[in-house]
Each structure stands twice: as C-alpha cells, then as structure tokens.
Scaffold this active site. Structure first.
Site, short mmCIF file in Angstrom:
data_model
loop_
_atom_site.label_atom_id
_atom_site.label_comp_id
_atom_site.label_asym_id
_atom_site.label_seq_id
_atom_site.Cartn_x
_atom_site.Cartn_y
_atom_site.Cartn_z
N ASP A 220 0.83 -1.20 0.00
CA ASP A 220 0.00 0.00 0.00
C ASP A 220 0.87 1.26 0.00
OD1 ASP A 220 -2.79 1.00 0.42
OD2 ASP A 220 -1.91 1.87 2.23
N GLU A 278 1.72 -0.12 -4.92
CA GLU A 278 0.75 0.90 -5.33
C GLU A 278 1.53 2.20 -5.50
OE1 GLU A 278 -3.31 3.10 -3.75
OE2 GLU A 278 -1.66 2.72 -2.39
C1 NOJ Z 1 -4.47 2.99 -0.70
C2 NOJ Z 1 -5.56 1.97 -0.53
O1 NOJ Z 1 -5.82 1.36 -1.77
C3 NOJ Z 1 -6.74 2.73 0.02
O2 NOJ Z 1 -7.91 1.95 0.03
C4 NOJ Z 1 -6.39 3.22 1.40
O3 NOJ Z 1 -7.47 4.00 1.90
C5 NOJ Z 1 -5.13 4.07 1.38
N1 NOJ Z 1 -4.09 3.50 0.59
C6 NOJ Z 1 -4.60 4.29 2.78
O4 NOJ Z 1 -4.08 3.10 3.28
#
Ligand code: NOJ
Length: 533
Positions: A220, A278
């Site tokens: 993440d 991500e």
């Molecule tokens: C990215 C995640 O995909 C999202 O759902 C989340 O709210 C944020 N990061 C914070 O962790």
C-alpha cells in the site's frame, strides 16, 4: 501497415516467473462472500468460492488487508500486521485459504501497509503515553506545532482524505501537546521509516507471512513511506481529495527506493514471491525507478484506469505504461478498476453503453503483455452504486471531507451470487452495504451458463489468454486503424481491435477468436473489441 517493429521469438512461458503474465483477482474481503452471517465478507467466504475463481481462470488473488484492524479505513488501519482479524476468521482461516488456493494452483498475495499503522497499534498507544522526544514517539512522525503555544500544525499538508494531515494530541499531564502526521485518516498515523526499528519490524512481517506460505504482497502507498527532510510546506494546498501530482512533496521522495531495496532483499530469499507496489507516480522515468531489478517486481500503472474511452487516450495509456517499464526491463501491469476507483461500467458512461465499453476494455487489457489485475465484481459487469443512503456510508472520506465527498463505498458494494433478491447469497445476514435489487440479473448464477454474459466473456478470454500461443511475446506493434479505433498485434500473432468510435468498423483479415460484441458482416460495432488470429 504497421508503425512499430515486430519483435521476434515467442516467449517460453514455462521459464518465466509465474507473475509475469498472471491474472490477479483482487478480493475486497468485506464485500466478496460472508460465511458467518454477520454481514461482512470473510476468508472462509473466499475459500468457499475458490471453485468459482478456478472456473474463472485467475492465477492469483490479491487479498485486501485482513490483518487485525479497528476498520477505520476498511482494514488499511492495521493494529497488528502479524495476525488476522477475527472479523475475517482469524489466522486459521488464512492458513486454510492459502492451503486450499494452492491445491487449486491459485497463488495468494496479501496487502501490507508499510506507510502507517492504526492508532490502536500498541506502538502508537505507547507513543501517546510517552514523552516528546522519546524512543516510542520516534516510531511515528511527531512534531511540535507552529505559532503561539504550538497551536498550528507543523506544516500545511492536507490529508488525502480531506482535512489537515496533522492531529494534535493531549500529553499525559493534560496539556495540549505535539502533533502527529497522518497522510490519510487520523486513525492512520504515518510511521517514521528513518527509524531502523520500523524497517526491522516490517521485515518480520514479511517473513511471518512468507513463512506461512503466501506468494507475495501488494504494498500500500508504496511511494509514500519516505518523507522529505524538514517536512516543507506544499507550495499550494488547493489540491482536491486524491488529487496528486508528481511534485507533491508528501510522496515519491528518493529515500523510498532504499526502503524498497531492503524489502526486496528479504523477499528474494523466497524465490517465487512477488511484490506489487501501489505507485501513484505519472512520470514514466520516475515510475520506472520503482521496478528496477532490486526494487519492486511489479507496480500498478493506473493510466488505463484513468483513460477515457477514446482510442487516442487508450493508446496513449498503453504506450506510456510500456514506456515506463521498458527501460528497466520490468513487466507492465494493467488495471481498469480497484476498491478506490469508480467501477468501469459507470466510468464509461453507465447503462448498456458502459457495459459494452467495459467488455471491450477487458478484451483489450487481456490482450496486452504483462500482469493483469481484475477487481472483484468487474467480471459481472457491476456498476458503481452512486445512490447509497448517507446513513450507510463508511469510507472515512465522507466524514473527513465534511460530507462533501461520498468516498469509495459505491465500488465496494457486496457481490451478488445467486437468487432473485438482495442479499443475493452474499450473506445470510444484512450486508454491510445494501445491494441494489436491480442486480438480480447480474448474479453469478444468472450469468454462469449464459454464453453472452460478461462473466462468460471473462472466462473465455482468460482461458484463451492462458493457452493460445498467439499471446506470446513481450511487445505489441500498432496497426494503422480508422479514426476512433485502434489495433495492435502481439508477436505470437494475436491481433486486438478496439472500436471506440460511433460507427461500425471493418475488421482486419483473420479469424475472430473472441469479440465483446458480435461482428456483423465483418464489421465490428461501436464500443466493442475483438481478438483475431
Ligand atoms: C491505498 C488503498 O488502496 C486505500 O484503500 C487506502 O485507503 C489508502 N491507501 C490508505 O491506506
């Protein structure tokens, strides 16, 4: 007629790492299938549906966070990264899922959250109880405020979810105290990755799950862990929710690459494991830096998800995604939606047109070389649910934006499995978000045996992609095509045509392997794609 060189020799897929051309299926566990009737999906629910996932033809699961969490942000607020929340069935349920998925040749990747923890994590509680400057505070990003009595936040950063990125605490003696940084909700304090304890602990988490048999991790906010020296103000704070640009000082700081190198060293001890970051970075060169040989294996490229349904925009997204990874010899990734993004059917216009375009785009996506990520429910052609009552909204964005942004719940509505009325077999209880009664025609049961259904299109496309030699080769070559259309060819011989115009278009010579809408007299209808060999 081509305008790019063909690239030769078919790829021997057996000698490639499994993830190189894998189809990952993203399970949002709260919304997938509920096995115990509490209205929230869980890991036994996922296990019970492995037969479905096998039939669909997925190679791997990306399971969104299921670690212990108070669920302030749907599990992205982790209180214990080395345990599974009872809401999802505890550790045993995870062990069972891994074992049974593996028995069906399906890999399991977990979603880890290195940038922040929950405010209920023991470390954060210790930090609140300790004094400014203490070892406990140093695991997070605590600072004194600015202005008289430190009453102003240490800098002007907004949180991605709205409101300031800083919250002031009350010290143990009852006086107003320091501020801590949270790029997301206040329940998600950012970790201080300059503190070696943080990296050591994350290493333990990686090993804990790898030793239990997981096949890798989605990481993440993988561009977020390193913060700039001195935490400088943003030049302008006008950016909207989630509106990031590459120069936003909150993200994409060079030191983040050292963190990825350290993670990679650990993961390399488990030769088949994969990391997927991500990475919300648009510049191709800077994006490519994340997937250098000693960093992440894969990173999400969101260009396709962001492209409107026009041939020019889609081609541009493909070209840039390939250009970003080519120089570092990394594998491209393709994604049309996820749990943070409006569902593609709605994005492409909704209704029959939205569905037609989403069907066309999955054929286009599965025709591309690299790893593909499918968000649960996309295979059913689910739209976003934009009329959820205010009272059921759970995304922290809703509160933090002062009820001006509804947030992401609309793409997280539970999946319809069977039957004629909600909750469509998702749960025996009351689902955590209501499922629209109109989804009766979109259930798995309604689509499974229906040859023209979106589910059948996904199944056929994934099967062909897995077995046909025409999908070989790491590159694509563009073909000249009429205005509003695009066409490319894989070295193995597959030709993919997309008609994003509003008139039918002639197909190039060849046999149609699969089409998202029936070609009529050699003409591909608008809002459709076809595969030819
Ligand atoms: C990215 C995640 O995909 C999202 O759902 C989340 O709210 C944020 N990061 C914070 O962790």
């Amino acid at each position: 007629m081509t305008d790019a060189p063909a690239v030769a020799a078919p790829v021997d897929r057996t000698t490639q790492p499994w993830w190189r051309s894998a189809v990952f299926y993203q399970v949002y566990p709260r919304s997938f299938a509920d096995s115990n009737g509490d209205g929230v999906g869980d890991l036994r629910g996922v296990r019970d549906k492995l037969g479905y996932l096998e039939l669909l033809g997925v190679n791997a699961l990306w399971v969104c966070p299921v670690m212990r969490s108070p669920m302030a942000d749907g599990g992205y607020d982790v209180a214990d990264p080395r345990d599974i929340d009872e809401l999802f069935g505890g550790l045993t349920a995870m062990d069972d899922l891994i074992a049974e998925a593996h028995a069906r040749q399906i890999k399991v990747t977990m979603d880890l959250v290195p940038n922040h923890t929950s405010d209920q994590h023991p470390w954060f509680r210790e930090a609140l109880a300790a004094a400014p400057g203490s070892r406990e505070r140093d695991r997070y990003i605590f600072h004194d405020g600015r202005g008289p009595d430190g009453a102003e936040p240490p800098n002007n950063w907004p949180s991605i979810f709205g409101g300031p990125a800083w919250t002031r605490i009350t010290e143990q003696d009852g006086t107003p105290g320091q501020w801590y940084l949270h790029l997301f909700a206040r329940e998600q304090p950012d970790l201080n990755w300059d503190n070696p304890e943080v990296a050591d602990d994350f290493e333990q988490t990686l090993r804990f799950w790898l030793d239990r048999g997981v096949d890798g991790f989605r990481l993440d906010v993988a561009h977020g862990m390193a913060k700039p020296d001195g935490l400088p103000d943003l030049p302008a704070v006008a950016s909207g929710l989630f509106a990031l640009d590459d120069d936003d000082v909150r993200f994409n700081n060079p030191a983040v690459h050292d963190i990825h190198r350290r993670i990679r060293k650990v993961v390399d001890e488990y030769p088949d494991a994969v990391t997927i970051g991500e990475v919300w970075v648009t510049d191709n060169t800077r994006f490519g830096e994340y997937v250098r040989a000693d960093e992440l294996h894969l990173a999400f490229n969101f260009r396709l998800a962001e492209a409107p349904f026009t041939a020019a925009a889609v081609r541009d997204a493909i070209d840039n995604s390939l250009a970003a990874v080519g120089p570092v010899f990394a594998v491209p990734t393709w994604t049309l939606s996820n749990h943070d993004i409006e569902r593609e059917v709605t994005r492409y216009g909704g209704g029959a047109v939205g569905v037609a375009r989403a069907r066309a785009m999955i054929l286009l996506e599965l025709a591309l070389p690299g790893a593909v990520f499918i968000y649960n429910g996309a295979e059913l052609g689910l739209p976003n649910v934009d009329d959820l009552p205010d009272s059921v909204l759970q995304d922290p964005v809703w509160e933090r934006s002062g009820h001006t942004e509804r947030g992401r719940d609309g793409c997280r509505v539970p999946l319809p499995w069977e039957g004629a009325a909600p909750p469509f077999g998702f749960s025996t209880g009351s689902p955590w978000l209501p499922i629209p009664p109109e989804w009766a025609g979109l259930t798995v049961e309604a689509q499974l045996e229906e040859l023209d259904s979106t589910l059948s299109l996904y199944r056929m496309a994934m099967e062909l992609r897995a077995v046909r030699p025409e999908f070989d080769g790491d590159r694509i070559e563009w073909y000249g095509s009429p205005a509003g259309c695009l066409a490319f060819r894989r070295p193995g011989g597959l030709v993919c045509v997309l008609n994003a115009s509003d008139t039918p278009t002639s197909l190039p010579p060849g046999d149609v392997l699969l089409a998202s809408a029936l070609p009529d007299g050699g003409q591909l209808p608008p809002n459709a794609a076809a595969w030819l060999v």
